[in-house]
Design a protein around this motif. Sequence first.
Motif, PDB file in Angstrom:
ATOM      1  N   PRO A 248      41.298  26.717  55.881  1.00 52.73           N
ATOM      2  CA  PRO A 248      40.107  27.458  55.452  1.00 52.73           C
ATOM      3  C   PRO A 248      40.344  28.224  54.155  1.00 52.73           C
ATOM      4  CG  PRO A 248      41.223  28.618  57.233  1.00 52.73           C
ATOM      5  CD  PRO A 248      41.935  27.304  57.075  1.00 52.73           C
ATOM      6  N   ASP A 249      39.249  28.595  53.520  1.00 50.93           N
ATOM      7  CA  ASP A 249      39.262  29.484  52.352  1.00 50.93           C
ATOM      8  C   ASP A 249      39.929  28.880  51.117  1.00 50.93           C
ATOM      9  OD1 ASP A 249      38.021  31.426  53.933  1.00 50.93           O
ATOM     10  OD2 ASP A 249      39.953  32.202  54.618  1.00 50.93           O
ATOM     11  N   MET A 250      40.076  27.567  51.073  1.00 54.89           N
ATOM     12  CA  MET A 250      40.678  26.963  49.889  1.00 54.89           C
ATOM     13  C   MET A 250      39.713  26.909  48.714  1.00 54.89           C
ATOM     14  SD  MET A 250      43.374  23.977  50.599  1.00 54.89           S
ATOM     15  CE  MET A 250      42.134  22.749  50.906  1.00 54.89           C
ATOM     16  N   GLY A 251      38.421  26.889  49.007  1.00 51.65           N
ATOM     17  CA  GLY A 251      37.454  26.780  47.933  1.00 51.65           C
ATOM     18  C   GLY A 251      37.511  27.925  46.947  1.00 51.65           C
ATOM     19  N   ALA A 252      38.063  29.083  47.383  1.00 52.59           N
ATOM     20  CA  ALA A 252      38.113  30.254  46.505  1.00 52.59           C
ATOM     21  C   ALA A 252      39.013  30.041  45.295  1.00 52.59           C
ATOM     22  CB  ALA A 252      38.585  31.483  47.286  1.00 52.59           C
ATOM     23  N   MET A 253      39.935  29.063  45.371  1.00 55.15           N
ATOM     24  CA  MET A 253      40.817  28.844  44.211  1.00 55.15           C
ATOM     25  C   MET A 253      40.057  28.203  43.061  1.00 55.15           C
ATOM     26  SD  MET A 253      43.287  25.560  44.901  1.00 55.15           S
ATOM     27  CE  MET A 253      42.661  23.877  45.045  1.00 55.15           C
ATOM     28  N   LEU A 254      38.865  27.654  43.344  1.00 51.98           N
ATOM     29  CA  LEU A 254      38.072  27.001  42.305  1.00 51.98           C
ATOM     30  C   LEU A 254      36.899  27.859  41.864  1.00 51.98           C
ATOM     31  CD1 LEU A 254      38.094  23.340  43.654  1.00 51.98           C
ATOM     32  CD2 LEU A 254      39.486  24.311  41.818  1.00 51.98           C
ATOM     33  N   ALA A 255      36.885  29.138  42.265  1.00 47.01           N
ATOM     34  CA  ALA A 255      35.890  30.061  41.740  1.00 47.01           C
ATOM     35  C   ALA A 255      36.258  30.422  40.309  1.00 47.01           C
ATOM     36  CB  ALA A 255      35.823  31.310  42.610  1.00 47.01           C
ATOM     37  N   GLU A 256      35.307  31.022  39.588  1.00 43.01           N
ATOM     38  CA  GLU A 256      35.620  31.479  38.233  1.00 43.01           C
ATOM     39  C   GLU A 256      36.865  32.358  38.277  1.00 43.01           C
ATOM     40  OE1 GLU A 256      32.388  32.631  35.552  1.00 43.01           O
ATOM     41  OE2 GLU A 256      31.037  32.261  37.235  1.00 43.01           O
ATOM     42  N   PRO A 257      37.711  32.290  37.232  1.00 45.39           N
ATOM     43  CA  PRO A 257      39.027  32.933  37.312  1.00 45.39           C
ATOM     44  C   PRO A 257      39.016  34.384  37.757  1.00 45.39           C
ATOM     45  CG  PRO A 257      38.955  31.497  35.413  1.00 45.39           C
ATOM     46  CD  PRO A 257      37.565  31.485  36.002  1.00 45.39           C
ATOM     47  N   HIS A 258      38.033  35.193  37.334  1.00 43.91           N
ATOM     48  CA  HIS A 258      38.060  36.599  37.727  1.00 43.91           C
ATOM     49  C   HIS A 258      37.680  36.786  39.191  1.00 43.91           C
ATOM     50  CE1 HIS A 258      33.781  36.086  36.731  1.00 43.91           C
ATOM     51  NE2 HIS A 258      33.534  37.133  37.484  1.00 43.91           N
ATOM     52  N   LEU A 259      37.085  35.766  39.814  1.00 41.05           N
ATOM     53  CA  LEU A 259      36.723  35.824  41.227  1.00 41.05           C
ATOM     54  C   LEU A 259      37.655  34.994  42.102  1.00 41.05           C
ATOM     55  CD1 LEU A 259      32.847  35.367  40.887  1.00 41.05           C
ATOM     56  CD2 LEU A 259      34.072  37.509  41.293  1.00 41.05           C
ATOM     57  N   GLY A 260      38.493  34.176  41.493  1.00 44.60           N
ATOM     58  CA  GLY A 260      39.326  33.249  42.248  1.00 44.60           C
ATOM     59  C   GLY A 260      40.350  33.945  43.124  1.00 44.60           C
ATOM     60  N   GLN A 261      40.674  33.295  44.233  1.00 50.70           N
ATOM     61  CA  GLN A 261      41.683  33.777  45.156  1.00 50.70           C
ATOM     62  C   GLN A 261      42.737  32.695  45.363  1.00 50.70           C
ATOM     63  OE1 GLN A 261      41.709  36.914  46.461  1.00 50.70           O
ATOM     64  NE2 GLN A 261      39.860  37.349  45.268  1.00 50.70           N
ATOM     65  N   VAL A 262      43.969  33.106  45.540  1.00 49.70           N
ATOM     66  CA  VAL A 262      45.056  32.165  45.790  1.00 49.70           C
ATOM     67  C   VAL A 262      45.092  31.845  47.278  1.00 49.70           C
ATOM     68  CG1 VAL A 262      47.545  31.806  45.670  1.00 49.70           C
ATOM     69  CG2 VAL A 262      46.382  33.061  43.842  1.00 49.70           C
ATOM     70  N   PRO A 263      44.948  30.570  47.663  1.00 48.14           N
ATOM     71  CA  PRO A 263      44.980  30.205  49.083  1.00 48.14           C
ATOM     72  C   PRO A 263      46.409  30.168  49.613  1.00 48.14           C
ATOM     73  CG  PRO A 263      44.660  28.237  47.757  1.00 48.14           C
ATOM     74  CD  PRO A 263      44.686  29.409  46.791  1.00 48.14           C
ATOM     75  N   GLN A 264      46.924  31.342  49.943  1.00 46.65           N
ATOM     76  CA  GLN A 264      48.328  31.444  50.356  1.00 46.65           C
ATOM     77  C   GLN A 264      48.629  30.610  51.593  1.00 46.65           C
ATOM     78  OE1 GLN A 264      50.676  32.627  48.686  1.00 46.65           O
ATOM     79  NE2 GLN A 264      49.853  34.141  47.268  1.00 46.65           N
ATOM     80  N   ALA A 265      47.661  30.523  52.520  1.00 49.23           N
ATOM     81  CA  ALA A 265      47.908  29.735  53.730  1.00 49.23           C
ATOM     82  C   ALA A 265      48.153  28.270  53.371  1.00 49.23           C
ATOM     83  CB  ALA A 265      46.721  29.862  54.683  1.00 49.23           C
TER      84      ALA A 265
END
Length: 608
Positions: A248-265
Amino acid sequence: MCALAGLSIDAPSLSGDPAIARTAGYITSQGDPLLVWLHRPRRGLQLDHGVLICSPIGHEQLYSHRTLRHLADALARRGMPTVRFDWHGTGDSAGSDDDPRRLATWQANVADMLHWMRGELHCRSIDVIGARTGALIAVEALRAEAIENLVLFDPVSNGRSYVREMTMLDRAGAASDAGAADVTGAIEAGGCVLTKELATELSALRLEASSPQCRRVLVVQREETRANDRWANRCTDLGIAFESIVVPDMGAMLAEPHLGQVPQAAIERIAHWLTENMPAAALVEPHATPIRENAEIRVQGGAIRERAWRLNVEPDLFGVVSEPQVIDAGLPTVVLLNAGATHHVGPGRLYVQLARRLAQAGFRCLRLDVCGLGDSVTTEPASENDSYAATALRDVAIAVERLRSEYGADRQVLMGLCSGAYAAFQAAAQIDAPDLVESVLINPLTFFWKDGMQIDADPARNLRDHDRWMKAARQPSKWLKFLAGRTTFRWRDAWRVLHERRRLRKPRRTNANAPAPYPTHPANDDLAGDLGRIVDRKRTLAMFFAKNDPGYTILTFYAARQAKKMTRTGALHVEFIDGADHTFSRRQPRAELIERLRAYLTQRFATD
């Protein structure tokens, strides 16, 4: 699990882990230099088993940059020398969007990287990780190259679907005020370009039709993009052990850079799987880093030099220097500062194109990552990816000094888009450095920042509403409609307009900053005062605005008198560009911006 003495294989991911050495430079692929990053243990032994990471293309390459850097760190922490690179014509590598046979070149890039890792890094075995479209390109290249394990990280399984999605993004941009569609038939999506030839070639790619030479495959995917079973069946038919996991939550790595999150899991699952499925590996002494720091980049009309430069260690600062073959000592050095949280290549590769064009014109350029952004890694994970970091002006001051000591740059111009414009503006107002002579601001969204402000807030929205109301108030026809009751505007709205004008005009004060050893965010929101301080330091400003961007509205509302005075005396230069959005995502206005900047800087400094 592959348990190896002396290696910590389950350590948590840290942003600036001192146990990891990151080295940037260039290797040659198909006759042109590619920018390469090598991640490996800083001290002691490493494995003779390496990993190659193939990034996506297009805007997803920019958006995933941070995640793939973290992934490379996680693998290096487990002892595996890990390589990531920019495809030809992308990022910091040589080449352009319009080069022919791009897909064939990219497949050759994969083969060349594998040969280089075997020959120069002495990797006895290699795994490959392909992210998004990087997965599609990698599996095609692996028809002719044998590896151990293949990881498909949120892969694009069908090239035709990907091209269709990019076409929809292109049409959305063309329908806005961002400019007309490309007349060559190319697709412009997210600031990046797919030529007609490339789009046709990508459309023919499907995972289920590929035949990679590997022993095992792991597919790491989102639930909403789950690959179909035909790819699993294909692997079975080829005798490849297949495994698929949903994270889950992998899509956040492809958000705009200032909103992006690293999918550590996802990163931990990939690192664990590769370690667990590693063939018998030996611990070896690391060889000297076989990467060139400098490269010659062919550009239209000649060639320029580029250098992958780590200009400071604590804080960590990395940048790429572009310069002409023959330096013009009369021209200043230009420093490009991060646009938002995008790394030093800039949105849509704007900074690479701009730096190389200016280098052709005789200017030396540094495209800099301030600490916490891009490839300047912070030791404090909580402060990573902050577009308006309080330490940015410190980093600018360090860069100015290092350019002076390393290159003898006694005149320097700061330049930046969005948050980079803010940093360039405040640096001009605050930094005590005689070498700093001018700042060039491109679409600044604010001239003041304090911790806690929201990056997505529109600071000029109320100003635009106010201007619209005031223009209506000066039109007799609007008053006739109002008095006749044929409008929804009421007296309470008029009172609100007047009240809003008073509120907006009122100086906004904040608590004074605590004493700091370096320049930081200003204590007070005082645009006119900051402009005056820039003049007092005998520096000049230039501002380039997309026609509908809000920065000019802010400037003229809060500091009209000072701005007019600076314009009369030549201390302020302002230009507008039609048909552009905030990041100049369409290449026609982007090309116009680049040429306007080149012409301005050439005229400005060639006559000094």
